[in-house]
Design a protein around this motif. Structure first.
Motif, PDB file in Angstrom:
ATOM      1  N   ARG A   2       0.860  -1.192   0.000  1.00 17.07           N
ATOM      2  CA  ARG A   2       0.000   0.000   0.000  1.00 17.07           C
ATOM      3  C   ARG A   2       0.891   1.236   0.000  1.00 17.07           C
ATOM      4  O   ARG A   2       0.679   2.172  -0.753  1.00 17.07           O
ATOM      5  CB  ARG A   2      -0.908   0.021   1.231  1.00 17.07           C
ATOM      6  CG  ARG A   2      -1.795   1.248   1.297  1.00 17.07           C
ATOM      7  CD  ARG A   2      -2.527   1.348   2.615  1.00 17.07           C
ATOM      8  NE  ARG A   2      -3.406   0.205   2.828  1.00 17.07           N
ATOM      9  CZ  ARG A   2      -4.128   0.035   3.934  1.00 17.07           C
ATOM     10  NH1 ARG A   2      -4.059   0.917   4.921  1.00 17.07           N
ATOM     11  NH2 ARG A   2      -4.906  -1.017   4.074  1.00 17.07           N
TER      12      ARG A   2
ATOM     13  N   GLY B 216       2.551   0.870  -5.381  1.00 18.76           N
ATOM     14  CA  GLY B 216       2.256   1.431  -4.065  1.00 18.76           C
ATOM     15  C   GLY B 216       2.743   2.854  -3.950  1.00 18.76           C
ATOM     16  O   GLY B 216       3.567   3.324  -4.734  1.00 18.76           O
TER      17      GLY B 216
ATOM     18  N   GLN C 117      -0.044   3.981  -7.353  1.00 15.94           N
ATOM     19  CA  GLN C 117      -1.303   3.250  -7.300  1.00 15.94           C
ATOM     20  C   GLN C 117      -1.816   3.008  -8.716  1.00 15.94           C
ATOM     21  O   GLN C 117      -1.641   3.837  -9.600  1.00 15.94           O
ATOM     22  CB  GLN C 117      -2.348   4.035  -6.512  1.00 15.94           C
ATOM     23  CG  GLN C 117      -2.062   4.117  -5.023  1.00 15.94           C
ATOM     24  CD  GLN C 117      -3.133   4.896  -4.288  1.00 15.94           C
ATOM     25  OE1 GLN C 117      -3.485   6.004  -4.671  1.00 15.94           O
ATOM     26  NE2 GLN C 117      -3.664   4.312  -3.226  1.00 15.94           N
TER      27      GLN C 117
END
Length: 383
Positions: free
Chosen positions: A194, A225, A263
C-alpha cells in the motif's frame, strides 16, 4: 422493531457524521489514541441516538471497532447483538513491534512499549461488549488475548473472482508510465505495498535488487504502491523509506528496469499480476495483505517471507517459495529459481490459485459471513 427511518429503493441509507471537536492540545501523548477514539465514539453515538428516537432498533450491529465508533453503541441499543470485525491487537513482544532488529531502538524504550500497550484500551473495551467477533485469519486471531478466542470466528473477507489466471496473456497490456507499456513479452517481477515501507519488507526487497538484476539481466521489476509516508510503523526520519534504501544500492543496479508505478486502477493491478512471472510478498508478523491472496488467485508464482501471516496461507514449495524476510540473497535466489524454472513456477502458481479459490474466494467466504451474521442476529451464538 419500530419503523425504520431508512428510506430509499435499495433498503439502506448512508448516514454521515462528523466530530464536534478536535484533539486536545497538550494532552499526554500516551492517551492521544483513546481520546481520538472517544471523539469518534461521541459523534457516532449521537447519530445512533437520533436514529433510536425515530424508532429504529437494529436486529444486529456490525462494525469495525478500530477507530472507536462502537464504544457507545451498546448503551444506545443495549438489546441488539454486536458482531465486530477484529483486525489486530497490539503486542509488545512476539509480533510486529519487536520483529525487526534494524529498527528495534525505535521500539525498545519502555515508554514506547507502554504507549503500545495503552493503544489497546479501545480494543479491550470493545472486546468486552462484543457479542461475537470475526477476523480474517488465524494469525490475526492469535494476536488477541487468549481469553477472548472462544468468541471469535475466523472468516476471510473474500477475494473477488476477477482475480483469475489469464488463459491468454498475449492481449494484456499495462501502462506503466508515459513511455512504458508492459506485456507478456516482459520478464516481470512484481512487488506490492500500500505504501513502500519496512512493515511490508521494502528494505529487504530493495536490497535484493542488485543481485536480482545480476542474475536476471532482462527482468523488469515493478513496484506498486505509494512511495511517500507510511501506513504502518514509524515515518522515515530521513525523508522517504524508498529513497533511503535506494541510496544504499546506488551505482549497483539499473534504475531503468525498476519501475515505481504508484497506485493503479484495480483492473490494471490485476492485469499486472496476470503478467507477472514472479510476485514477491514480504511482511512483518502483522495483518496479511489482500494483495498476496489476489496474486495467488491470479496464479502468480510467489516468493514470500516465512513469517506467520504468510505461512498460514502458503506451504513452502507447494503454493510458493518461502524465504527469510531479512535475507536479500535468499529473496533474489528464490526469484531466480522461479524465473529459470518455468515448470516449477507454473506448478506453484496453479497450486496457489487452487488454494486461494478453495479457502479465500468471495464465493466461499461470503456465505459463511452471512451465516455468521444470521446466527449472531438470532442470538444463537454469543448469548
Amino acid at each position: 422493531m419500530g419503523k425504520s427511518p431508512f428510506k430509499n429503493s435499495q433498503n439502506y441509507a448512508h448516514i454521515q457524521y462528523s466530530a464536534e471537536r478536535s484533539s486536545t492540545r497538550g494532552i499526554h501523548p500516551w492517551v492521544t489514541d483513546i481520546e481520538t477514539k472517544s471523539i469518534r465514539a461521541e459523534a457516532c453515538g449521537k447519530v445512533c441516538q437520533k436514529l433510536k428516537s425515530q424508532g429504529f432498533v437494529p436486529d444486529i450491529i456490525c462494525g469495525h471497532p478500530g477507530w472507536g465508533e462502537l464504544l457507545g453503541i451498546p448503551y444506545v441499543w443495549p438489546q441488539s447483538p454486536i458482531l465486530m470485525y477484529q483486525e489486530f491487537y497490539y503486542n509488545e513482544y512476539g509480533f510486529d513491534s519487536d520483529f525487526d532488529p534494524e529498527f528495534a531502538k525505535q521500539q525498545s524504550d519502555w515508554s514506547k512499549k507502554t504507549q503500545t500497550h495503552l493503544k489497546n484500551a479501545n480494543s479491550l473495551l470493545n472486546l468486552q461488549h462484543a457479542t461475537w467477533n470475526v477476523t480474517p485469519t488465524n494469525f490475526q486471531r492469535s494476536s488477541f488475548p487468549i481469553q477472548f478466542h472462544q468468541r471469535f470466528s475466523t472468516i476471510h473477507d473474500g477475494i473477488s473472482n476477477h482475480a483469475q489466471p489469464a488463459p491468454d496473456k498475449s492481449n494484456i497490456k499495462v501502462q506503466a508510465g508515459k513511455q512504458t507499456i508492459l506485456s507478456d513479452q516482459d520478464q516481470l517481477i512484481t512487488f506490492v505495498n500500500r505504501r513502500v515501507e519496512p512493515y511490508r519488507g521494502c528494505h529487504s526487497f530493495i536490497r535484493s535488487i542488485p543481485l536480482i538484476q545480476e542474475r536476471n539481466p532482462n527482468a523488469i521489476i515493478v513496484i506498486v504502491g505509494i512511495a511517500k509516508g507510511v501506513s504502518y510503523g514509524s515515518p522515515c526520519p530521513q525523508g522517504e523509506w524508498k529513497d533511503v534504501f535506494l541510496k544504499e544500492i546506488e551505482g549497483h543496479y539499473d534504475p531503468e528496469k525498476v519501475l515505481f508505478v504508484g497506485q493503479l486502477p484495480y483492473q490494471d493491478f490485476l492485469n499486472l499480476l496476470k503478467l507477472s512471472r514472479v510476485h514477491v510478498y514480504l511482511t512483518y508478523p502483522f495483518v496479511l495483505s489482500w494483495s498476496l491472496l489476489e496474486a495467488m488467485s491470479t496464479g502468480c508464482a510467489i516468493v514470500g517471507s516465512s513469517t506467520a501471516p504468510v505461512t498460514e496461507v502458503i506451504e513452502d514449495n507447494v503454493h510458493g517459495l518461502l524465504v527469510n524476510f531479512f535475507d536479500p540473497k535468499a529473496i533474489a535466489a528464490g526469484i531466480t529459481d522461479l524465473l529459470h524454472d518455468g515448470d516449477r513456477a507454473a506448478r506453484l502458481g496453479k497450486n496457489a490459485h487452487q488454494r486461494a479459490v478453495e479457502q479465500y474466494s468471495l464465493e466461499r467466504c461470503l456465505p459463511r459471513q452471512l451465516e455468521l451474521i444470521n446466527l449472531v442476529a438470532r442470538k444463537v451464538i454469543g448469548a
